[in-house]
Design an enzyme around this catalytic site. Structure first.
Site, PDB file in Angstrom:
ATOM      1  N   HIS A 109       0.883  -1.103   0.154  1.00  0.00           N
ATOM      2  CA  HIS A 109       0.050  -0.180  -0.001  1.00  0.00           C
ATOM      3  C   HIS A 109       0.990   1.103   0.028  1.00  0.00           C
ATOM      4  O   HIS A 109       2.040   1.149   0.742  1.00  0.00           O
ATOM      5  CB  HIS A 109      -0.894   0.008   1.400  1.00  0.00           C
ATOM      6  N   ASP A 145      -6.743  -2.474   4.031  1.00  0.00           N
ATOM      7  CA  ASP A 145      -5.294  -1.581   4.132  1.00  0.00           C
ATOM      8  C   ASP A 145      -5.347  -1.855   5.925  1.00  0.00           C
ATOM      9  O   ASP A 145      -4.390  -0.954   6.377  1.00  0.00           O
ATOM     10  CB  ASP A 145      -5.305  -0.356   3.782  1.00  0.00           C
TER      11      ASP A 145
HETATM   12  C1  GAR Z   1       1.500   0.858  -6.491  1.00  0.00           C
HETATM   13  O1  GAR Z   1       1.821   2.066  -6.198  1.00  0.00           O
HETATM   14  C2  GAR Z   1       0.934   0.034  -5.261  1.00  0.00           C
HETATM   15  O2  GAR Z   1       1.438   0.580  -3.841  1.00  0.00           O
HETATM   16  C3  GAR Z   1      -0.407   0.613  -5.422  1.00  0.00           C
HETATM   17  O3  GAR Z   1      -0.685   0.572  -6.767  1.00  0.00           O
HETATM   18  C4  GAR Z   1       0.482   0.809  -7.562  1.00  0.00           C
HETATM   19  C5  GAR Z   1       0.610  -0.488  -8.684  1.00  0.00           C
HETATM   20  O4  GAR Z   1       1.673  -0.162  -9.465  1.00  0.00           O
HETATM   21  N1  GAR Z   1      -1.333  -0.173  -4.677  1.00  0.00           N
HETATM   22  C6  GAR Z   1      -2.727   0.458  -4.122  1.00  0.00           C
HETATM   23  O5  GAR Z   1      -2.837   1.602  -4.344  1.00  0.00           O
HETATM   24  C7  GAR Z   1      -3.582  -0.494  -3.393  1.00  0.00           C
HETATM   25  N2  GAR Z   1      -4.532  -0.217  -2.864  1.00  0.00           N
HETATM   26  P1  GAR Z   1       2.263  -1.167 -10.222  1.00  0.00           P
HETATM   27  O6  GAR Z   1       1.100  -1.979 -10.825  1.00  0.00           O
HETATM   28  O7  GAR Z   1       3.321  -0.631 -11.194  1.00  0.00           O
HETATM   29  O8  GAR Z   1       2.936  -2.406  -9.209  1.00  0.00           O
END
Ligand code: GAR
Length: 199
Positions: A109, A145
């Site tokens: 998160h 979360d």
């Molecule tokens: C990341 O920043 C992760 O922490 C966030 O989505 C992004 C995915 O990036 N997750 C959330 O917000 C979950 N609530 P990625 O697809 O490039 O790994």
């Protein structure tokens, strides 16, 4: 050797660093990358890495969350994972689904939990005048979360930061933190990972 399923919705950059780290003496291997979005960029990355992919398109289950989660469970069961890593998986999972994987599902998160559960974490941190932001890997429980924290990394919030510049700075740390946590977790070590600042 632990079998790891990685759930994504988007570009899959965290999935890619996790998958690339699972080699050699690593105690786990990626067995499937599953997306709820057919167009997720991470699917092509997984295929390029030779990892089987599955898609369970949530838009086909409008108003039928149990049906969506049943399909998700079936797709996962085909690959018999020991550990599930949520890596930018943007669907809320019910306590019922989470309960089936109790203690075996991790999430990353983009905030310093318990601050800023939910969405728009970087905008909220900037608006609050925080001087630090970061990311957290935690065990998934039935509450959004929430759950035991397995690792955190911090970055400064600089004057003039936008959500984009801050998100990019945090993402660098996500890519250091998640693989470090998964290595420990797959070795049954629940000691939290606290990363030293900078690469
Ligand atoms: C990341 O920043 C992760 O922490 C966030 O989505 C992004 C995915 O990036 N997750 C959330 O917000 C979950 N609530 P990625 O697809 O490039 O790994």
């Amino acid at each position: 050797m632990k079998r790891v399923a990685i759930l994504i919705s988007g570009s899959g950059s965290n999935m890619e660093v996790l998958a690339r780290d699972m080699a050699g003496d690593h105690p786990a291997r990626p067995v499937v990358v599953l997306s709820n979005r057919p167009g997720a960029g991470g699917l092509a990355k997984a295929e390029a890495l030779g990892i089987p992919t599955e898609v369970v398109d949530h838009t086909l289950y409008k108003g039928d969350r149990p049906g969506f989660e049943r399909a998700l469970s079936e797709a996962l069961a085909r690959h018999a994972p020991d550990i599930i890593c949520l890596a930018g998986f943007m669907r809320i999972l019910t306590p019922d689904f989470v309960g089936r994987w109790a203690g075996r599902m991790l999430n990353i998160h983009p905030s310093l939990l318990p601050k800023y559960r939910g969405l728009d974490t970087h905008a909220r941190a900037i608006a609050a005048g925080d001087t630090q932001a970061g990311c957290t890997v935690h065990v998934v429980t039935g509450d959004l979360d929430d759950g035991p924290i397995l690792g955190q990394a911090r970055v400064p919030i600089e004057p003039g930061d936008t959500t984009e510049t801050l998100a990019a700075r945090v993402l660098v740390e996500e890519h250091r933190l998640y693989p470090a946590v998964l290595r420990r977790f797959a070795s049954d070590d629940m000691t939290p990972v606290i990363l030293p600042a900078g690469a």
